[in-house]
Design a protein around this motif. Structure first.
Motif, PDB file in Angstrom:
ATOM      1  N   UNK A  22       0.729  -1.283   0.001  1.00 44.24           N
ATOM      2  CA  UNK A  22      -0.035   0.062   0.016  1.00 44.24           C
ATOM      3  C   UNK A  22       0.610   1.216   0.056  1.00 44.24           C
ATOM      4  N   UNK A  23       1.971   1.180   0.571  1.00 43.97           N
ATOM      5  CA  UNK A  23       2.870   2.414   0.624  1.00 43.97           C
ATOM      6  C   UNK A  23       3.905   2.446  -0.524  1.00 43.97           C
ATOM      7  N   UNK A  24       4.074   1.635  -1.284  1.00 42.00           N
ATOM      8  CA  UNK A  24       5.121   1.463  -2.363  1.00 42.00           C
ATOM      9  C   UNK A  24       4.529   1.020  -3.841  1.00 42.00           C
ATOM     10  N   UNK A  25       3.924   2.443  -4.214  1.00 40.33           N
ATOM     11  CA  UNK A  25       2.943   2.175  -5.626  1.00 40.33           C
ATOM     12  C   UNK A  25       3.967   1.642  -6.506  1.00 40.33           C
ATOM     13  N   UNK A  26       3.427   0.784  -7.498  1.00 41.41           N
ATOM     14  CA  UNK A  26       4.140   0.075  -8.457  1.00 41.41           C
ATOM     15  C   UNK A  26       4.984  -1.329  -8.130  1.00 41.41           C
ATOM     16  N   UNK A  27       4.975  -1.577  -6.743  1.00 38.85           N
ATOM     17  CA  UNK A  27       5.426  -2.853  -6.349  1.00 38.85           C
ATOM     18  C   UNK A  27       4.479  -3.999  -6.762  1.00 38.85           C
ATOM     19  N   UNK A  28       5.026  -4.910  -6.943  1.00 38.79           N
ATOM     20  CA  UNK A  28       4.309  -6.273  -6.892  1.00 38.79           C
ATOM     21  C   UNK A  28       4.447  -7.223  -5.783  1.00 38.79           C
ATOM     22  N   UNK A  29       3.886  -8.404  -5.645  1.00 36.42           N
ATOM     23  CA  UNK A  29       4.054  -9.243  -4.693  1.00 36.42           C
ATOM     24  C   UNK A  29       4.134 -10.677  -5.039  1.00 36.42           C
ATOM     25  N   UNK A  30       5.286 -11.127  -4.528  1.00 31.79           N
ATOM     26  CA  UNK A  30       5.428 -12.682  -4.901  1.00 31.79           C
ATOM     27  C   UNK A  30       4.985 -13.401  -3.576  1.00 31.79           C
ATOM     28  N   UNK A  31       3.982 -13.891  -3.662  1.00 33.66           N
ATOM     29  CA  UNK A  31       3.424 -14.663  -2.210  1.00 33.66           C
ATOM     30  C   UNK A  31       4.479 -15.403  -2.057  1.00 33.66           C
ATOM     31  N   UNK A  32       4.062 -16.157  -0.893  1.00 34.83           N
ATOM     32  CA  UNK A  32       4.810 -17.398  -0.507  1.00 34.83           C
ATOM     33  C   UNK A  32       4.819 -18.581  -1.442  1.00 34.83           C
ATOM     34  N   UNK A  33       5.934 -19.167  -1.749  1.00 39.52           N
ATOM     35  CA  UNK A  33       6.030 -20.501  -2.771  1.00 39.52           C
ATOM     36  C   UNK A  33       5.170 -21.311  -2.133  1.00 39.52           C
ATOM     37  N   UNK A  34       4.816 -21.430  -1.043  1.00 36.69           N
ATOM     38  CA  UNK A  34       3.701 -22.667  -0.332  1.00 36.69           C
ATOM     39  C   UNK A  34       2.452 -22.280  -1.184  1.00 36.69           C
ATOM     40  N   UNK A  35       2.055 -21.185  -1.061  1.00 29.87           N
ATOM     41  CA  UNK A  35       0.745 -20.731  -1.344  1.00 29.87           C
ATOM     42  C   UNK A  35       0.651 -20.893  -2.917  1.00 29.87           C
ATOM     43  N   UNK A  36       1.590 -20.567  -3.637  1.00 34.12           N
ATOM     44  CA  UNK A  36       1.668 -20.459  -5.103  1.00 34.12           C
ATOM     45  C   UNK A  36       1.630 -22.208  -5.770  1.00 34.12           C
ATOM     46  N   UNK A  37       2.480 -22.871  -4.885  1.00 35.15           N
ATOM     47  CA  UNK A  37       2.370 -24.445  -5.049  1.00 35.15           C
ATOM     48  C   UNK A  37       1.267 -24.926  -5.059  1.00 35.15           C
ATOM     49  N   UNK A  38       0.557 -24.387  -3.946  1.00 35.48           N
ATOM     50  CA  UNK A  38      -0.862 -25.054  -3.550  1.00 35.48           C
ATOM     51  C   UNK A  38      -1.878 -24.887  -4.473  1.00 35.48           C
ATOM     52  N   UNK A  39      -1.658 -23.407  -4.997  1.00 33.40           N
ATOM     53  CA  UNK A  39      -2.821 -23.222  -6.195  1.00 33.40           C
ATOM     54  C   UNK A  39      -2.674 -23.985  -7.473  1.00 33.40           C
ATOM     55  N   UNK A  40      -1.198 -24.188  -7.694  1.00 33.80           N
ATOM     56  CA  UNK A  40      -0.859 -25.055  -8.733  1.00 33.80           C
ATOM     57  C   UNK A  40      -1.254 -26.400  -8.834  1.00 33.80           C
ATOM     58  N   UNK A  41      -1.603 -26.622  -7.531  1.00 31.80           N
ATOM     59  CA  UNK A  41      -1.948 -28.445  -7.401  1.00 31.80           C
ATOM     60  C   UNK A  41      -1.350 -29.213  -6.786  1.00 31.80           C
ATOM     61  N   UNK A  42       0.121 -28.424  -6.425  1.00 35.11           N
ATOM     62  CA  UNK A  42       1.038 -29.557  -5.330  1.00 35.11           C
ATOM     63  C   UNK A  42       0.381 -29.840  -4.134  1.00 35.11           C
ATOM     64  N   UNK A  43       0.368 -30.828  -3.692  1.00 36.07           N
ATOM     65  CA  UNK A  43      -0.034 -31.541  -2.502  1.00 36.07           C
ATOM     66  C   UNK A  43       0.723 -31.516  -1.419  1.00 36.07           C
TER      67      UNK A  43
END
Length: 174
Positions: A22-43
């Protein structure tokens, strides 16, 4: 600028990351690998395993290697490696350690979010409290082993955010 937020689980990394976005306009977020892997189907296993942390480590390496500038990483290879080491202390992690050292050069600012005293999350997930504490202690040791210059944030979310923003605007602050 590439910013890596790291620490054990349930210390406020994601909350801090959201405040920084919210304080750094233009920045993007890379969420935790755990959540990204979980969303991609990793169990993931019900109880954390070394293989789960190796998968997260490798995914984190990929995220860092593929990212551009003005990104905030919610978790970094160093804390994932700390989990791997605590979960499987007899595993040879030298190659992971060396890869982590290489990736450190890719990051402009490291923010360590430690367990604070008193620990506001002490009753949360009591079965994982020892893991959390062990990872926190190991990260304290590894900061110097890796030679990482970090800002260690404490206090309320707004205090933590302001500590990071002060460091960004005054990079020579200790």
């Amino acid at each position: 600028m590439r910013i890596a937020i790291f620490g054990a689980h349930n210390v406020g990394k994601t909350t801090l990351t959201e405040e920084l976005l919210e304080s750094l306009p233009g920045y993007t977020l890379e969420t935790e690998p755990y959540y990204q892997l979980e969303l991609s189907g990793y169990e993931f296993s019900e109880n954390p395993t070394a293989e789960d942390f190796i998968e997260q480590f490798n995914y984190s390496v990929h995220l860092i290697s593929e990212s551009g500038h003005d990104v905030i990483f919610d978790r970094f290879v160093v804390d994932i490696l700390a989990y791997l080491h605590v979960v499987d202390p007899n595993r040879n992690i030298q190659s992971f350690f060396e890869k982590a050292q290489t990736l450190i050069a890719e990051i402009d600012l490291f923010v360590f979010v430690p367990i604070e005293e008193p620990d506001l999350m002490q009753d949360y997930q009591p079965d994982l409290a020892k893991l959390r504490s062990s990872v926190n202690d190991l990260l304290h040791d590894w900061i110097s082993d890796f030679g990482i210059e970090v800002i260690e944030v404490k206090g309320t979310v707004l205090n933590r955010r302001n500590q990071v923003l002060d460091k960004i605007s005054n990079p020579h602050l200790k």
